[in-house]
Enzyme design. Structure first.
Site, PDB file in Angstrom:
ATOM      1  N   ASP A   1       0.822  -1.207   0.000  1.00 50.98           N
ATOM      2  CA  ASP A   1       0.000   0.000   0.000  1.00 50.98           C
ATOM      3  C   ASP A   1       0.857   1.259   0.000  1.00 50.98           C
ATOM      4  O   ASP A   1       0.349   2.360  -0.125  1.00 50.98           O
ATOM      5  CB  ASP A   1      -0.986  -0.024   1.174  1.00 50.98           C
ATOM      6  CG  ASP A   1      -2.163  -0.934   0.862  1.00 50.98           C
ATOM      7  OD1 ASP A   1      -2.359  -1.240  -0.323  1.00 50.98           O
ATOM      8  OD2 ASP A   1      -2.882  -1.340   1.784  1.00 50.98           O
TER       9      ASP A   1
ATOM     10  N   TYR B   1      -9.704  -0.632   1.488  1.00 54.76           N
ATOM     11  CA  TYR B   1      -9.199  -0.724   2.861  1.00 54.76           C
ATOM     12  C   TYR B   1      -9.032   0.627   3.520  1.00 54.76           C
ATOM     13  O   TYR B   1      -8.777   1.635   2.865  1.00 54.76           O
ATOM     14  CB  TYR B   1      -7.849  -1.439   2.893  1.00 54.76           C
ATOM     15  CG  TYR B   1      -7.975  -2.924   2.739  1.00 54.76           C
ATOM     16  CD1 TYR B   1      -8.848  -3.642   3.542  1.00 54.76           C
ATOM     17  CD2 TYR B   1      -7.222  -3.610   1.800  1.00 54.76           C
ATOM     18  CE1 TYR B   1      -8.979  -5.012   3.407  1.00 54.76           C
ATOM     19  CE2 TYR B   1      -7.346  -4.982   1.654  1.00 54.76           C
ATOM     20  CZ  TYR B   1      -8.229  -5.679   2.463  1.00 54.76           C
ATOM     21  OH  TYR B   1      -8.351  -7.035   2.328  1.00 54.76           O
TER      22      TYR B   1
HETATM   23 CU   LIG Z   1      -7.475  -7.249   4.853  1.00 52.79          CU
END
Ligand SMILES: [Cu+2]
Ligand SMILES: *[C@@H]1O[C@H](CO)[C@@H](O)[C@H](O)[C@H]1NC(C)=O
Ligand SMILES: *[C@@H]1O[C@H](CO)[C@@H](O)[C@H](O)[C@H]1NC(C)=O
Ligand SMILES: *[C@@H]1O[C@H](CO)[C@@H](O)[C@H](O)[C@H]1NC(C)=O
Ligand SMILES: *[C@@H]1O[C@H](CO)[C@@H](O)[C@H](O)[C@H]1NC(C)=O
Ligand SMILES: *[C@@H]1O[C@H](CO)[C@@H](O)[C@H](O)[C@H]1NC(C)=O
Ligand SMILES: *[C@@H]1O[C@H](CO)[C@@H](O)[C@H](O)[C@H]1NC(C)=O
Ligand SMILES: *[C@@H]1O[C@H](CO)[C@@H](O)[C@H](O)[C@H]1NC(C)=O
Ligand SMILES: *[C@@H]1O[C@H](CO)[C@@H](O)[C@H](O)[C@H]1NC(C)=O
Ligand SMILES: *[C@@H]1O[C@H](CO)[C@@H](O)[C@H](O)[C@H]1NC(C)=O
Length: 738
Positions: free
Chosen positions: A439, A518
């Site tokens: 990320d 997320y």
């Molecule tokens: Cu996850």
């Protein structure tokens, strides 16, 4: 440059210049309120630093038994007079994030230097990757020696610096380069521009995806998947590639980086998903590989087509041919399936469900009865003897610098460094081909976002940072700062002679971020006794993998539970790696293990260096004792089942009882020793995944644990990282990083 909404984009929304998919933007709020994270399987590694009374006694002792100055003025109601915590400050800081103006200066300097071409419109659209772009700019910290000289000894201000990332597609030999630009206070022409890294030739393929590349991948994928329309129509309940207005559902491609061990390969796996907004549960097992090595998008190709596990087909027409000949086993969703699931993918409170008893009443809240007890000058926060400075990096997210407690430095830097995800599954979605993600590569630091009233209390103060988004610096609310009633007693004694105590109030600095499906919230806590905590929370919507109805597995597959009509929540983790540069009092620190042991009295006594010659007789010959084990060489290690305390100490500075002053690092979350074998393909590029903690000698040239923003496409050929930093150097009485 405009970015069009071609397709569903990258796994986890778009990478690139901080762009936001239009669908994502509209649905941010309602998505974020969902709590489907219980279906995620997590491994969250959080580091918590706390004072070990055992070792130091200084911070704890002095504070608790010295003057307890803060009386708990509780029970008051807000009386309407609050003073702003923000103080006017004309000072300069080396650590603060770049301002909007500084972003502009860097941009102008880069243009003046002729590092990027201004006029991109001279290129025809099919050559469009041959253009130039400032990919990113963030603050850069100069030489630590000079910074400390300035902070501690009144040395000259070392200046403000920026790291700039350039995509130089127009060059004869295209390159992705990093330049250090500064000091920014100078006249434009006098600002130095120093090359820091150049990825060119084969390593150019390590570069992050620029928005145009994403657009071209989508264009190609759309063209190919469109060929499959007749097959999709019978398979996916009447839907064809694209948006279906009647159902408010789309059948679109999404793609994820293809991790390979092939040197400098550049490819993605594309697959279809059913989505109305940002649903990450409805994967369609129709996949292909997109090869996008070159800068000429018309040369790119797609192959390895699969339909429900059948393949590979070298192209979409080949797959269709197999369908027309009736060789393909066609799988059909039941009629009305898409309509039915479209209603279920709204993760909002169902207003027709009856409320729970008394749920109409307002819940308990916390509030600040008077003015905030912290102050904020620029990005410097002060509270109850603590002071530190907030900063942020567009790739790696929030960090804090120069953390002091009662005027003694504890940390020079504490930064989130990496956020890696390893997915496993045998089917398409999160995990197909056991994907390794990062990320950081999606520019976590540019994704900070708050939901008012959810992330932080109303009385919190918001601290901004500016980040480089779509070719200019823009202000982003990044941190919220507030004092918290920790509810429990930090210390208490109610004895025969006196009763006393101190309630645990602490300062919280919270930084929530959203990356596609997320959401992460990072939090730093500063307690009254000198203890510091770092916590991370992952939430949002799980990225599912396709579940075969009537397949080999029931609801419990080897890769996770079934969590939706046709999805499993695949086995994965979110591993956070922090860089913690301890400077306890000064930079000369050491790392010491303290092992908790048991044995005979003789073993206990002989375990110490200066043990007496004669050991007396003991009636009870079984004891427990501690053994001090200084770390001499750079090393990475794991949390073990035997109790071992990890301490960072300053051997030269002792407390009044002669103990080394220091801190203990403690992991409070449930932490697994990962089961990855040492030859796992992810570990060369992401060596931090091998350890719970690693100690290295600090160097300016070793700023980050690894470079997952560059290394995921060819995992076996990484740039420098923790593995190369750990070259057996001595780590005693020196500047060390955990
Ligand atoms: Cu996850
Ligand atoms: C509110 O509290 C502050 C701090 O105790 C005090 O200085 C101020 O006079 C109070 N104001 C009112 C209106 O009571
Ligand atoms: C950019 O190049 C195009 C094509 O050569 C030209 O028409 C245009 O005026 C140029 N724009 C600028 C700002 O120089
Ligand atoms: C940092 O600055 C100091 C003092 O100016 C110098 O001795 C040292 O070599 C520099 N270190 C690096 C890595 O540039
Ligand atoms: C939209 O979906 C419905 C139901 O599956 C289907 O009948 C219709 O043909 C689709 N519309 C378009 C424009 O594809
Ligand atoms: C890009 O590739 C296409 C297809 O191979 C070719 O026709 C075209 O000339 C190429 N463009 C450039 C600038 O090389
Ligand atoms: C698709 O693949 C088949 C089989 O490999 C090949 O014969 C055909 O020429 C390809 N078609 C296209 C349009 O590339
Ligand atoms: C909302 O709750 C009602 C009552 O329990 C139920 O009938 C309905 O199906 C629910 N709606 C959704 C979208 O789950
Ligand atoms: C943060 O940014 C917002 C929006 O631009 C602005 O209203 C606010 O005043 C800024 N806060 C500070 C402390 O500068
Ligand atoms: C205590 O136990 C150790 C190890 O079993 C033994 O060597 C030693 O003699 C014992 N000492 C006494 C005082 O019993």
């Amino acid at each position: 440059m405009s970015v069009t909404e071609t397709g569903n984009g990258d796994f986890k929304s778009f990478a690139g210049e901080g762009q936001v998919h239009p669908d994502l933007r509209n649905n941010n709020v309602k998505r974020e309120t969902s709590t489907t994270w219980k279906i995620c399987i997590y491994l969250i590694i959080s580091i918590v630093i706390f004072t070990a009374g055992l070792i130091i006694g200084y911070f704890v002792g002095n504070y608790l038994f010295g003057k307890i100055e803060s009386s708990d003025a509780e029970g008051g109601r807000p009386n309407g007079t609050t003073t702003s915590p923000f103080l006017k400050w004309e000072g300069q800081s080396v650590f603060a994030p770049l301002s909007v103006e500084e972003h502009q200066i860097v941009k102008e300097r880069v243009l003046l230097e002729g590092l990027i071409r201004r006029n991109n419109s001279i290129y025809r659209p099919d050559d469009y990757l041959l253009y130039d772009l400032i990919y990113d700019i963030h603050v850069h910290y100069p030489n630590k020696t000079r910074i400390l000289e300035h902070l501690d000894n009144g040395g000259k201000f070392p200046g403000r610096f920026a790291m700039v990332y350039l995509y130089q597609g127009s060059l004869q030999k295209p390159a992705f380069t990093e330049y250090v630009v500064g000091p920014l206070e100078r006249d434009l022409s006098k600002i130095n521009v120093v090359l820091h890294r150049r990825l060119t030739g084969p390593t150019f393929n390590k570069r992050p995806k620029i928005p145009r590349e994403t657009v071209f991948i989508s264009k190609l994928a759309r063209k190919e998947f469109k060929v499959l329309d007749p097959l999709l129509k019978v398979s996916v309940d009447g839907l064809v590639y694209g948006y279906n207005e009647t159902l408010d559902m789309a059948l679109r491609e999404t793609y994820a980086i293809l991790n390979t061990n092939v040197p400098y390969k550049r490819a993605s796996r594309a697959y279809l998903t059913l989505t109305n907004h940002l649903d990450t549960l409805d994967m369609i097992p129709v996949t292909a590989i997109v090869h996008h090595d070159t800068l000429n998008a018309s040369e790119w190709s797609m192959d390895n087509f699969y339909y429900y596990g059948q393949g590979p087909f070298s192209n979409a027409s080949h797959l269709m041919e197999s369908f027309r000949k009736g060789i393909l086993r066609v799988v059909k969703f039941p009629e009305g399936y898409v309509k039915e699931i479209s209603k279920k993918r709204e993760y909002l409170q169902n207003k027709t469900e009856p409320l729970r008893q008394k749920a109409n009443l307002r819940p308990s809240i916390t509030y600040a009865p008077e003015s905030p007890r912290y102050t904020i000058k620029g990005h410097i926060v002060e509270w109850m003897g603590w002071s530190f400075e907030l900063s942020a990096n567009s790739f790696r997210g929030p960090s804090i610098f120069n953390v002091k407690f009662k005027n003694k430095r504890i940390l020079y830097e504490h930064s989130l460094n990496e956020l890696n995800l390893l997915y496993s599954s045998s089917t398409v979605g999160g995990g197909f081909s056991n994907i390794v993600m990062s990320d950081i590569a999606y520019k976590l630091g540019n994704r900070m976002s708050f939901i008012r009233g959810v992330d932080c209390p109303e009385y919190a103060s918001i601290v901004n940072a500016s980040t480089w988004i779509r070719s200019r610096g823009r202000i982003r609310p990044t941190f919220c700062v507030f004092e918290v009633d920790g509810q429990r007693a930090l210390w208490r004694h109610s004895g025969a002679y006196y009763s006393a105590g101190l309630r645990d109030h602490f300062l919280a600095v919270r930084a929530p971020a959203n990356l596609g499906n997320y959401d992460y919230t990072l939090e730093f806590e500063f307690h009254m006794d000198g203890k510091m905590g770092t916590y991370v929370t992952s939430s949002g919507i799980v990225y599912g993998s396709f579940w075969y109805e009537g397949g080999d597995f029931g609801s419990n597959t080897p890769f996770g539970y079934r969590v939706a009509e046709r999805a499993i929540g695949s086995v994965h983790d979110h591993t956070f790696a922090f860089k913690v540069d301890f400077d306890l009092i000064d930079t000369q620190n050491s790392f010491e293990f303290i092992d908790w042991k048991s044995g005979s009295m003789e073993q206990a006594i002989r375990s110490q260096q200066n043990s007496p010659k004669n050991i007396p007789e003991y009636d009870f010959n079984s004891t427990r004792y501690v053994e001090y084990r200084p770390l001499t060489k750079e090393q990475g290690f794991h949390v073990t089942t035997n109790p071992t305390f990890w301490t960072i100490v300053n051997n030269k500075h002792r407390n009044k009882w002669g103990n080394k002053r220091g801190y203990s690092i403690s992991h409070t979350s449930q932490e697994y020793i990962d089961v990855l074998p040492s030859d796992h393909p992810a570990l060369k590029a992401l060596p931090q995944l091998k350890y719970s903690c690693a100690i290295t000698k600090r160097k300016d040239e070793e700023p980050y644990a690894s470079y997952s923003n560059y290394d995921l496409s060819s995992l076996n050929y990484p740039l420098e990282n923790l593995d190369t930093y750990m070259d057996n150097e001595n780590v005693e009485d020196t500047d060390i990083v955990a």
